[in-house]
Each structure stands twice: as C-alpha cells, then as structure tokens.
Design an enzyme around this catalytic site. Structure first.
Site, PDB file in Angstrom:
ATOM      1  N   MET A  18      54.753  -5.769 -65.787  1.00 49.07           N
ATOM      2  CA  MET A  18      53.672  -5.472 -64.851  1.00 49.07           C
ATOM      3  C   MET A  18      54.149  -4.408 -63.865  1.00 49.07           C
ATOM      4  O   MET A  18      55.069  -4.647 -63.086  1.00 49.07           O
ATOM      5  CB  MET A  18      53.249  -6.730 -64.095  1.00 49.07           C
ATOM      6  CG  MET A  18      52.891  -7.882 -65.018  1.00 49.07           C
ATOM      7  SD  MET A  18      52.127  -9.273 -64.179  1.00 49.07           S
ATOM      8  CE  MET A  18      53.370  -9.745 -63.020  1.00 49.07           C
ATOM      9  N   ILE A  64      59.312 -13.392 -63.728  1.00 45.11           N
ATOM     10  CA  ILE A  64      60.586 -12.737 -63.440  1.00 45.11           C
ATOM     11  C   ILE A  64      60.400 -11.657 -62.390  1.00 45.11           C
ATOM     12  O   ILE A  64      59.534 -10.779 -62.526  1.00 45.11           O
ATOM     13  CB  ILE A  64      61.170 -12.109 -64.723  1.00 45.11           C
ATOM     14  CG1 ILE A  64      61.357 -13.179 -65.794  1.00 45.11           C
ATOM     15  CG2 ILE A  64      62.501 -11.419 -64.431  1.00 45.11           C
ATOM     16  CD1 ILE A  64      61.697 -12.626 -67.155  1.00 45.11           C
ATOM     17  N   GLY A  72      55.486  -5.515 -58.648  1.00 37.96           N
ATOM     18  CA  GLY A  72      56.235  -5.124 -59.847  1.00 37.96           C
ATOM     19  C   GLY A  72      57.059  -6.254 -60.420  1.00 37.96           C
ATOM     20  O   GLY A  72      57.847  -6.860 -59.718  1.00 37.96           O
ATOM     21  N   SER A  73      56.885  -6.558 -61.699  1.00 36.12           N
ATOM     22  CA  SER A  73      57.552  -7.735 -62.234  1.00 36.12           C
ATOM     23  C   SER A  73      57.349  -7.841 -63.743  1.00 36.12           C
ATOM     24  O   SER A  73      56.891  -6.911 -64.388  1.00 36.12           O
ATOM     25  CB  SER A  73      57.006  -8.986 -61.539  1.00 36.12           C
ATOM     26  OG  SER A  73      55.594  -8.918 -61.452  1.00 36.12           O
ATOM     27  N   ARG A  74      57.629  -9.031 -64.274  1.00 34.81           N
ATOM     28  CA  ARG A  74      57.564  -9.256 -65.714  1.00 34.81           C
ATOM     29  C   ARG A  74      57.302 -10.737 -65.975  1.00 34.81           C
ATOM     30  O   ARG A  74      57.714 -11.599 -65.199  1.00 34.81           O
ATOM     31  CB  ARG A  74      58.889  -8.815 -66.331  1.00 34.81           C
ATOM     32  CG  ARG A  74      59.152  -9.243 -67.751  1.00 34.81           C
ATOM     33  CD  ARG A  74      60.432  -8.583 -68.231  1.00 34.81           C
ATOM     34  NE  ARG A  74      60.983  -9.238 -69.403  1.00 34.81           N
ATOM     35  CZ  ARG A  74      61.945  -8.716 -70.149  1.00 34.81           C
ATOM     36  NH1 ARG A  74      62.455  -7.532 -69.831  1.00 34.81           N
ATOM     37  NH2 ARG A  74      62.417  -9.346 -71.196  1.00 34.81           N
TER      38      ARG A  74
END
Length: 218
Positions: free
Chosen positions: A100, A157, A187-189
């Site tokens: 993301m 994450i 911002g991430s995953r």
C-alpha cells in the site's frame, strides 16, 4: 466517501498548521513577495488535501463468498510465493502480499468470515514495505481467522513511513468478510498466508482493491 475516524486528529493538526503558516505568510510576506506567499499557500494546501485523501473511505460494493479470499487492502500485489511460517502454522504456506503506497486507501478488511483464534502484535524494524525481510522483521500485527474452509493468517506490516498499526480485533471475536478490522498509517503492506495449493486469482503487480478484489479461491 467518508473520512476514517483514525484521521480526525491528523487532519485537525494539519489544518491548524495550514492556517498558521498562511496567516504568517499573508502578514509578513504577501506584500513584498506575493509570488512566494502564493507558493506557500499552494504547497500547504496540497499537503492538507493529501492528508485528507489518505484517510478517505470510499463507498464500495463489497465482495463476499464462503469460498473466496477477499483482498484486505488497496494496493499492488508484490509477492505470490510459498514460504515457511515460523509464527503460527509452523509449516509451508502460500503468501500473497499487497503493498500500500501513501496514495492508497489504508483501511484494512477481513478476507474471510469466521472466528479470530490468534492475535499478536510484534515490535520490529521499519524497513521499506517491499523489502523481503519486512514480513518477519518489521513492526507487525498478525491475526488468524478460522472458518469452515480452514485458517488464514493476515499480517499488517509497518513500512518505512508507517509508524502506527491499528487493529480492532480480539481473540474469540466473530468477524464478517470484507468488514473493517484495522488501519495502517502512511504506507505499509499486508500479507496473507493461505494453505499451499490454494487457487490464486491475481497476478504479480496487479492493482487490487480492499473488500472488492478476489485474491484466491479456497
């Protein structure tokens, strides 16, 4: 479209900063350097609009199906591979990861309906979210949802910018597919660990939507 509750504080703070900077600019700069005052206004307005956009929650027709694994987040598919899960299953799993960017919607949704049987927060590093080791070394929050079709581990994450993971679930809670379960800021995953042999419905680098895109079929 609505604004997520996690964004209220950030938006108010940014709006106050926007107002203060532009008031100071108007009184001290606009007369002698009007172009600079306008530049400051445009840049700070862009920042304010970006922050508002980051916390947007668009209206969507959500996808549901007992044998479907629905994407938990907006973004791009960056990993489809078999891995060995050290955390919960202790065996091989099929991992699908969605990255993301700061421009994506950051609301997270349940990929399946069922019962939360595992919920664990892990402190960690802040490697960039697409780094291979981010799944095991970054700050993260893991949950396992058990349904009649089996168990799925979903991992929020943190990335290089994301410093706050929000997770609303508790062990024993019954959850509904595509309903919200958390949020990650800036911002991430999100990783999903599925049974090996699960039919994958997406490809690497495919753009996906949380609550809408079917990632896999159980």
């Amino acid at each position: 479209m609505t604004i997520h509750k996690e964004g209220y504080k950030s938006i108010v703070i940014t709006a106050i900063i926007f107002a203060v900077i532009n008031l100071l600019s108007f009184y001290f700069i606009s007369y002698s350097l009007p172009w600079l005052s306008w530049l400051i206004f445009v840049v700070t307005l862009g920042l304010l609009l970006f922050i508002i956009s980051f916390f947007r929650v668009p209206n969507r027709q959500l996808t549901k199906g007992d044998n479907l694994v629905i994407c938990p987040a907006d973004g791009k598919v960056v990993v489809i591979e078999e891995v060995f899960d050290e955390e919960y299953f202790k065996d091989k799993r099929l991992q699908i990861s969605v990255f993301m960017s700061p421009a994506n919607v950051h609301q997270n949704r349940n990929p399946i309906s069922g019962e939360v049987v595992y919920n664990q927060y892990h402190k960690g590093k802040y490697l960039v979210a697409w780094h291979p080791k981010s799944s095991t070394e970054n700050e993260r929050h893991s949950i396992v949802i058990r349904s009649a079709k089996g168990e799925i581990l979903v991992k929020q994450i943190a990335g290089a910018l994301a410093k706050r993971i929000i997770n609303y679930l508790t062990v024993g809670q019954k959850v509904e597919q595509s309903a919200e379960y958390g949020f990650i800021k800036f911002g991430s995953r999100v990783d999903l660990l599925l049974p090996v042999g699960t039919k994958v419905n997406v490809q690497l680098n495919e753009v996906v939507k949380g609550g809408v895109t079917v990632l896999a079929t159980l």
